[in-house]
Design a protein around this motif. Structure first.
Motif, PDB file in Angstrom:
ATOM      1  N   HIS A 321       0.813  -0.517  -0.142  1.00 55.17           N
ATOM      2  CA  HIS A 321       0.103   0.352  -0.135  1.00 55.17           C
ATOM      3  C   HIS A 321       1.042   0.702  -0.106  1.00 55.17           C
ATOM      4  O   HIS A 321       0.579   2.812  -1.034  1.00 55.17           O
ATOM      5  CB  HIS A 321      -1.000   0.203   0.786  1.00 55.17           C
ATOM      6  N   ILE A 326      -1.012   4.214  -1.280  1.00 54.28           N
ATOM      7  CA  ILE A 326      -2.629   4.189  -0.618  1.00 54.28           C
ATOM      8  C   ILE A 326      -1.542   3.849   1.567  1.00 54.28           C
ATOM      9  O   ILE A 326      -1.252   3.474   1.571  1.00 54.28           O
ATOM     10  CB  ILE A 326      -3.286   3.062  -0.319  1.00 54.28           C
ATOM     11  N   ASP A 327      -2.617   4.242   1.988  1.00 50.97           N
ATOM     12  CA  ASP A 327      -2.184   5.513   3.525  1.00 50.97           C
ATOM     13  C   ASP A 327      -2.691   3.409   3.792  1.00 50.97           C
ATOM     14  O   ASP A 327      -4.008   2.947   4.078  1.00 50.97           O
ATOM     15  CB  ASP A 327      -3.931   6.302   3.673  1.00 50.97           C
ATOM     16  N   GLU A 330      -6.526   1.478   7.029  1.00 53.75           N
ATOM     17  CA  GLU A 330      -6.804   0.333   7.026  1.00 53.75           C
ATOM     18  C   GLU A 330      -6.656  -0.927   7.666  1.00 53.75           C
ATOM     19  O   GLU A 330      -7.012  -1.987   8.322  1.00 53.75           O
ATOM     20  CB  GLU A 330      -7.805   0.032   5.834  1.00 53.75           C
ATOM     21  N   ALA A 334      -8.962  -4.548  12.526  1.00 55.43           N
ATOM     22  CA  ALA A 334     -10.143  -5.238  12.226  1.00 55.43           C
ATOM     23  C   ALA A 334     -10.445  -4.384  10.767  1.00 55.43           C
ATOM     24  O   ALA A 334     -11.199  -3.370  11.451  1.00 55.43           O
ATOM     25  CB  ALA A 334     -10.814  -5.963  12.958  1.00 55.43           C
ATOM     26  N   PRO A 335     -11.196  -5.093   9.717  1.00 60.14           N
ATOM     27  CA  PRO A 335     -11.024  -6.298   9.534  1.00 60.14           C
ATOM     28  C   PRO A 335     -10.156  -6.279   7.924  1.00 60.14           C
ATOM     29  O   PRO A 335      -9.840  -7.025   6.825  1.00 60.14           O
ATOM     30  CB  PRO A 335     -12.788  -6.349   8.749  1.00 60.14           C
ATOM     31  N   ALA A 337      -8.767  -4.109   5.923  1.00 56.64           N
ATOM     32  CA  ALA A 337      -9.091  -4.843   3.989  1.00 56.64           C
ATOM     33  C   ALA A 337      -8.087  -3.744   3.614  1.00 56.64           C
ATOM     34  O   ALA A 337      -7.668  -2.843   3.770  1.00 56.64           O
ATOM     35  CB  ALA A 337     -10.809  -3.593   3.826  1.00 56.64           C
ATOM     36  N   LEU A 338      -7.344  -4.456   2.011  1.00 56.77           N
ATOM     37  CA  LEU A 338      -6.532  -4.465   1.242  1.00 56.77           C
ATOM     38  C   LEU A 338      -7.488  -3.094   0.521  1.00 56.77           C
ATOM     39  O   LEU A 338      -9.032  -3.526   0.161  1.00 56.77           O
ATOM     40  CB  LEU A 338      -6.669  -5.438   0.449  1.00 56.77           C
ATOM     41  N   ALA A 339      -6.941  -2.205  -0.096  1.00 61.85           N
ATOM     42  CA  ALA A 339      -7.507  -1.529  -1.027  1.00 61.85           C
ATOM     43  C   ALA A 339      -7.766  -2.032  -2.500  1.00 61.85           C
ATOM     44  O   ALA A 339      -8.711  -1.694  -3.289  1.00 61.85           O
ATOM     45  CB  ALA A 339      -6.947   0.084  -1.142  1.00 61.85           C
ATOM     46  N   THR A 340      -6.734  -2.684  -2.399  1.00 57.62           N
ATOM     47  CA  THR A 340      -6.416  -3.488  -3.600  1.00 57.62           C
ATOM     48  C   THR A 340      -5.994  -4.964  -3.526  1.00 57.62           C
ATOM     49  O   THR A 340      -4.420  -4.709  -2.988  1.00 57.62           O
ATOM     50  CB  THR A 340      -6.519  -3.122  -4.961  1.00 57.62           C
ATOM     51  N   SER A 341      -6.175  -6.007  -4.113  1.00 58.38           N
ATOM     52  CA  SER A 341      -5.805  -7.390  -3.422  1.00 58.38           C
ATOM     53  C   SER A 341      -5.098  -7.966  -4.688  1.00 58.38           C
ATOM     54  O   SER A 341      -3.950  -8.872  -4.639  1.00 58.38           O
ATOM     55  CB  SER A 341      -6.489  -8.374  -2.696  1.00 58.38           C
ATOM     56  N   ASP A 342      -5.400  -7.818  -6.025  1.00 60.26           N
ATOM     57  CA  ASP A 342      -5.327  -8.037  -7.290  1.00 60.26           C
ATOM     58  C   ASP A 342      -3.751  -7.797  -7.914  1.00 60.26           C
ATOM     59  O   ASP A 342      -3.547  -7.236  -6.920  1.00 60.26           O
ATOM     60  CB  ASP A 342      -5.710  -8.607  -8.308  1.00 60.26           C
ATOM     61  N   ALA A 369      -4.391 -11.827   1.297  1.00 55.73           N
ATOM     62  CA  ALA A 369      -5.545 -11.087   1.982  1.00 55.73           C
ATOM     63  C   ALA A 369      -4.219  -9.592   3.559  1.00 55.73           C
ATOM     64  O   ALA A 369      -3.556  -9.461   3.066  1.00 55.73           O
ATOM     65  CB  ALA A 369      -5.553 -11.483   3.422  1.00 55.73           C
TER      66      ALA A 369
ATOM     67  N   PRO B 151     -15.837  -5.160   3.951  1.00 56.71           N
ATOM     68  CA  PRO B 151     -14.824  -6.233   4.182  1.00 56.71           C
ATOM     69  C   PRO B 151     -15.279  -6.993   4.552  1.00 56.71           C
ATOM     70  O   PRO B 151     -15.960  -6.970   5.516  1.00 56.71           O
ATOM     71  CB  PRO B 151     -13.724  -5.124   4.256  1.00 56.71           C
ATOM     72  N   MET B 153     -13.105 -10.229   7.190  1.00 56.56           N
ATOM     73  CA  MET B 153     -11.376 -10.906   7.800  1.00 56.56           C
ATOM     74  C   MET B 153     -11.710 -12.058   7.057  1.00 56.56           C
ATOM     75  O   MET B 153     -10.658 -12.197   6.903  1.00 56.56           O
ATOM     76  CB  MET B 153     -11.586 -10.527   8.895  1.00 56.56           C
ATOM     77  N   PRO B 156     -10.975 -12.776   2.433  1.00 54.51           N
ATOM     78  CA  PRO B 156     -10.215 -10.997   2.472  1.00 54.51           C
ATOM     79  C   PRO B 156     -10.052 -11.051   1.104  1.00 54.51           C
ATOM     80  O   PRO B 156     -10.137 -11.618   0.081  1.00 54.51           O
ATOM     81  CB  PRO B 156      -9.167 -11.192   2.900  1.00 54.51           C
ATOM     82  N   GLY B 158      -9.938  -7.503  -1.988  1.00 58.15           N
ATOM     83  CA  GLY B 158      -9.091  -6.076  -2.223  1.00 58.15           C
ATOM     84  C   GLY B 158     -10.796  -5.009  -2.367  1.00 58.15           C
ATOM     85  O   GLY B 158     -11.854  -6.009  -2.656  1.00 58.15           O
ATOM     86  N   ASP B 159     -10.665  -3.948  -1.182  1.00 58.19           N
ATOM     87  CA  ASP B 159     -12.033  -3.024  -1.853  1.00 58.19           C
ATOM     88  C   ASP B 159     -12.106  -3.253  -3.178  1.00 58.19           C
ATOM     89  O   ASP B 159     -13.373  -3.121  -4.202  1.00 58.19           O
ATOM     90  CB  ASP B 159     -11.037  -1.210  -1.545  1.00 58.19           C
ATOM     91  N   LEU B 160     -11.048  -2.635  -4.280  1.00 60.47           N
ATOM     92  CA  LEU B 160     -11.372  -2.348  -5.387  1.00 60.47           C
ATOM     93  C   LEU B 160     -11.887  -3.974  -6.000  1.00 60.47           C
ATOM     94  O   LEU B 160     -12.544  -3.578  -7.127  1.00 60.47           O
ATOM     95  CB  LEU B 160      -9.942  -2.413  -6.497  1.00 60.47           C
ATOM     96  N   GLN B 161     -11.615  -5.148  -5.953  1.00 58.88           N
ATOM     97  CA  GLN B 161     -12.516  -6.301  -6.193  1.00 58.88           C
ATOM     98  C   GLN B 161     -13.035  -6.267  -5.870  1.00 58.88           C
ATOM     99  O   GLN B 161     -14.441  -6.712  -6.203  1.00 58.88           O
ATOM    100  CB  GLN B 161     -11.194  -7.548  -5.767  1.00 58.88           C
ATOM    101  N   PRO B 184      -5.014   5.236  -4.178  1.00 61.84           N
ATOM    102  CA  PRO B 184      -5.554   6.226  -2.846  1.00 61.84           C
ATOM    103  C   PRO B 184      -6.622   6.621  -2.868  1.00 61.84           C
ATOM    104  O   PRO B 184      -6.853   6.670  -1.218  1.00 61.84           O
ATOM    105  CB  PRO B 184      -4.624   7.079  -2.942  1.00 61.84           C
ATOM    106  N   GLN B 187     -10.438   3.681  -0.124  1.00 60.74           N
ATOM    107  CA  GLN B 187     -10.619   3.083   0.981  1.00 60.74           C
ATOM    108  C   GLN B 187     -11.954   4.549   1.554  1.00 60.74           C
ATOM    109  O   GLN B 187     -12.165   3.532   1.799  1.00 60.74           O
ATOM    110  CB  GLN B 187      -9.547   3.263   1.856  1.00 60.74           C
TER     111      GLN B 187
END
Lengths: 688, 688
Positions: A321, A326-327, A330, A334-335, A337-342, A369, B151, B153, B156, B158-161, B184, B187
């Protein structure tokens, strides 16, 4: 394709050509270039210049025998004679005896064609160290030599459109996009190359539209390069690799400059939460460090930065991040959360990443995760637990440990906040793994005297010539694997008890146990006479290692609980900077569960290897992207059993599970009540 | 979709619904929302919020009659009662009498549903001025309200997903990409919007993968905006338009700051050739100007810059290359090769274009050839010669004139270097079309006295109240259309002869013909008593107009030669800044070939209109991209006949073709031998 004659449909009376090692075969009209025959049969024979006799990638070796129904074909009859193009290439660069250029040699009679390994597009690269898997070259960026039509006033089209036409006609690439920052270069390169140029095309996936990311007036003979980057919380490591054969050209590393904002991940998340511009500061710091590292390593490798057209990055979620701007707040609650995971494909400019080709593509591996990042994904890609029959525990030791447990049927993952002790940070004499650092330690159980070896020198400290061998580097500190061995050896030698307390000189019978206030430290090396360092293991160091190893063990144990097992079939130790942790010492410490010693192996920097595999192969990227969706994530941060396992694992080795594969350890106890009463107790006091 | 019940397959006993104006009809189960029925029938009914009762785009009007086989359906029976969502919307924003929200009202009985124009996705926008074609709204960027899963936990992602999943589930958009600079923001916007947000998706083509370019916590009720930019050599004009209905919100323009590097295109190419950093200087200048113009016009329109997500740009090839950072030198010499000619989709950041949404997409229309740019393509898109039965000559008057000639069977294009005279530059009292500029001129053939009107005032200068009406702006200069009228009127009034010479006071009988050295100037307005300007037409001005109009005519004539015709069916005059050139005066000057006066029309800024059409419609972009490949390009620069036509067209009007549609012009001749002997002669001398 240039040089490809339009031939009538071949019949069985035409010469028979057999390609080895694939065994693919077919009949071809006399005069068909070998490269053309290979392409038509789908034989894996490389060519960058498309048959122009420039690149020499299509080298083949004809062989002859009695296989033909027409009888033995002689060398002279089977292929066309060595021609001027081949002679020119041989004069200029040298062609191995018996080798021909596949684009120049034409079929004249029955022939067996050997395709040497280096002429295959999808070369197999055998990893030297810890060869768990081979890499099959399938890079995202490739070179294509093209002849571009000159502009015609009466049929006006753009230079770029004529480049597109050439790629269509000469390479059957139907559609491309072009990086806008390349526009200003097109005209000059085309004219400098006299309308024969080499295009670098990047694809994000096998079926994606290629993007033209650079154009070269000449064919870059070395091929292209890429950077595989392991962005850790404490250290950043990078390999410069050839995109032709995966070879590592140069390697380098540096400390993550974000350390000044916090030693571990949670400190950095806190810094971002407490300071309005905190995340942006950390983003700028890590981006600058990556650019500097790229410039340094590319300079070391004596490579033209324009030829470095790829980078892959593995990192944990907080690093991920912060790298993306990305801040990470988060991720601190909990939980998680990733801003984006792919997985991400970015332009170098998106990350202000300089030092290489400005249009290089940056591939960031997917995160699993909020606490299990692209580094864990990379370890999975490298170590392949999902292909194993044995239940494998894979531990990537870093400031955050990535832990994978699984086999063919399922794979679980978690991360555990070990802190930076295993990387030599927060250790009194600690340093990162670099020349001069103590990496191996042995303590005589009788004399309690230590001997050690340092990185950059093959001798032990008690061997003849050691002092001379280390004259340039000196002994500078102790790295992660060194401190693990030192503590384990201290336990083996009876200098430390199961609670982790260092005994007094009286209790241990050695003056190397030096009192320091209420505790003791063990003296490994005293270089003060030569103005060098005094290297000791302090009680604080042991507490730091206890906290780290307890966290690591608790994470592994949590995954074992999930599956419902008490033991694992094998353990793989991996870690940044290829720090080779001794399996025996790791088990003495209780870092890992018990296993037969020959089933505990060291995999070097598996995350970095994963980054390198992804760098070399588009299909590996597709594999890891699919794999992360199959991995079950276990969240340690909110799991009460993690705390229980953590506390119970404080002893050396921990007391909750037997270690039948370890030798008996000294039954000593140095607890004197008033002094340090053990990490777990101290921890409880702190929590009040 | 929210609020869409799962209903059994409807039968003919279910209520009949007829949508107007399309006439589409079908039976639907009782309780089916009108929006659902419309979607199933493929009726063009808008919705941004996907049936959540937020956006009000799906307003419909039920009507009732005797069409039903069940007899007359009453208003009460046909649709469900006005519900709380509709009441809330009506209270907050007001709903027209009789209107319902299509997503809330459900079908209860047979009903005719009127879809008002403003509720159609593909609204037809009727152009007010010169309504050659309508624009059907089909913008590249659209808004979508989505409910994003929070989200978890234990699962899990990402927000984007989860945004991607929402677009899949709620809008059937299967795959998107995301602009990296948006990461950025994801979220905070999701959490601020409490997981209901509005996504802005941009597509480069109807079948392209959409890119997520922004995310809004609330639905932007005004919809999105775009900029249509006409980047000329001398002036830059821009319109801020709604992407909902194509409406122009604000317009503005400024001088192209590149003028300081050269007045016309070839001077700028020379500047680039002579100065190593010349092209880069000009690139920086025009990019900064575009950003400033965008900021100004968006501020004028009182629009949130984040909602401006598109811009389209039309320009000539030299401006095109300088905007893209490409050295234009190749455009200054045969074969006039463009670096790239196809349409381009760029990120605002690629052009350092600020002032609007940082992830806005910039669409640059395709160029036709090295001398025939995206501006000519835009004129073709706007004026559609390829759809006309009549042979149409379309002349876009600027510093470079873009000329199109064609009909349904073929279209030819060329450009002609008229210089900046038609835009009021290089004219002694010239200025760009702005309040205070003289735009209309009439000269009494008997008294030789002028009267005129200025931009910003509806009165003529001899009408009562003129002085008061122009008190704030004053009379500041003469613009392009003003100078054309002035010269033509001088010719009509016998003040100028066919060779372009201004007569002396004695020859013309008026003291307004003022001697200035060896030539004369004609005084239109003397404001010197009030410290204002003295506005005259000098002999030099007439020579500049002669050069410009000869170049224009020669280009048109060259295209007519190519087709083999001596006359055209209609003439369309277009020009930057909508400067309305009087057809009669253009013909008197000999700018254009003879045509019936009612067949000479003015189209305003056709290139700008083309930019606006492309801004509003993806299908228009596809149309112009296909069209440019069908246009035959004629290169004027190397065509000897162009020079011949140019020289022969020097007279006023030119002497090579008759003008049966013009009134007889005064047979005067002021050539006194020693003085100015005509533009063509002067030009020849210069060429030595």
């Amino acid at each position: 394709m240039t040089g490809q004659p339009s031939t009538p449909r071949p019949t069985s009376t035409d010469p028979l050509v057999i390609f080895m090692p694939s065994g693919k075969r077919g009949h071809f009209a006399v005069g068909t270039p070998v490269l053309t025959a290979a392409r038509q049969l789908g034989v894996d024979l490389d060519s960058v210049c498309g048959g122009r006799g420039i690149c020499s990638k299509c080298q083949i070796q004809p062989s002859f025998g009695a296989f033909s129904k027409h009888g033995v074909t002689s060398r002279e009859d089977a292929l066309s004679p060595f021609n001027a193009v081949e002679q020119r290439y041989d004069d200029k660069r040298g062609l191995k005896a018996g080798r021909r250029l596949g684009c120049q040699a034409t079929i004249q009679g029955d022939v067996v064609i050997d395709v040497p390994a280096e002429s295959q597009v999808h070369k197999q690269v055998v990893r030297k160290a810890a060869a768990v898997r081979d890499i099959i070259m399938d890079p995202a960026t490739r070179l294509y030599v093209i002849d571009v039509a000159e502009p015609d006033m009466h049929d006006p089209t753009g230079d770029l459109q004529r480049i597109e036409k050439a790629l269509q006609d000469q390479w059957n690439i139907q559609h491309i996009s072009c990086a806008p920052s390349l526009f200003p270069r097109l005209q000059t390169v085309l004219r400098k190359g006299k309308w024969q140029v080499t295009a670098a095309l990047h694809k994000t996936a096998a079926d994606a539209t290629p993007e033209l990311i650079d154009l070269f007036a000449d064919l870059p003979e070395t091929g292209l390069y890429g950077l595989a980057i392991d962005l850790g919380s404490t250290t950043i490591a990078a390999h410069l690799c050839s995109l032709e054969d995966g070879r590592v050209i140069a390697s380098s590393g540096l400390m993550n400059p974000q350390i000044r904002f916090g030693e571990d991940l949670m400190s950095r998340v806190s810094y971002a939460m407490m300071n309005p511009a905190g995340a942006a500061e950390m983003t700028a710091a890590v981006r600058e460090a990556l650019s500097n590292l790229a410039a340094e390593i590319i300079s070391d490798g004596q490579v033209d930065p324009a030829l470095v057209t790829e980078a892959t990055i593995v990192c944990n979620p907080v690093m991920h991040h912060l790298l993306l701007g990305i801040d990470p707040t988060e991720l601190g609650q909990a939980p998680f959360a990733l801003a984006t995971s792919d997985a991400l494909n970015l332009a170098a400019s998106d990350l202000a990443f300089t030092g290489m080709n400005p249009r290089a593509n940056i591939y960031i591996l997917p995160c699993i995760a909020g606490h299990v990042g692209a580094d864990a994904a990379a370890v999975a890609l490298s170590e392949e637990p999902h292909k194993s029959n044995e239940l494998s525990l894979i531990v990537d030791v870093g400031t955050n440990a990535e832990i994978l447990l699984g086999d063919k049927t399922r794979v679980l993952a978690c991360s555990s906040p070990t802190g930076p002790a295993f990387e030599g940070a927060q250790i009194s004499s600690g340093q990162r793994a670099a020349p001069g650092a103590i990496e191996r330690v042995h303590i005589d159980p009788d004399t309690k005297e230590p001997r050690f070896s340092v990185i950059g020198c093959d001798l032990w400290s008690d061997e003849d010539g050691f002092a001379e061998a280390i004259a340039t580097t000196g002994v500078t500190g102790i790295c992660g694997s060194g401190i693990i061995e030192a503590v384990a050896e201290m336990r083996l030698a009876g200098l430390v008890d199961a609670a982790g307390l260092i005994g007094s000189p009286a209790q241990t019978g050695t003056a190397r146990a030096v009192p320091t206030g209420r505790t003791h430290e063990y003296l490994i090396f005293d270089g003060t006479e030569a103005n060098g360092p005094r290297i000791t293991v302090t009680q604080g160091d042991i507490r730091a290692i206890q906290l780290a190893k307890s966290a690591l063990y608790a994470g592994a144990r949590l995954l074992m609980d999930e599956i419902g097992v008490d033991h694992v079939d094998r353990v793989v130790l991996a870690g940044a900077f290829g720090a080779h942790i001794s399996p025996k010492h790791a088990m003495i410490l209780g870092m890992i569960p018990d296993a037969p010693l020959d089933k505990v192996t060291s995999a070097g920097n598996a995350a970095g290897t994963g980054a390198r595999i992804a760098l070399c192969s588009l299909s590996a990227r597709a594999e890891v992207e699919a794999l992360v969706h199959r991995i079950t994530k276990v969240e340690t941060a909110i799991e009460p059993r993690f705390q229980e396992h953590f506390v119970a694992a404080n002893a050396i080795p921990h007391a909750t599970a037997p270690y039948p594969h370890l030798p008996p350890l000294p039954q000593v106890s140095f607890n004197s009540g008033g002094r340090d009463n053990g990490g777990a107790g101290r921890r409880r006091r702190r929590a009040k």
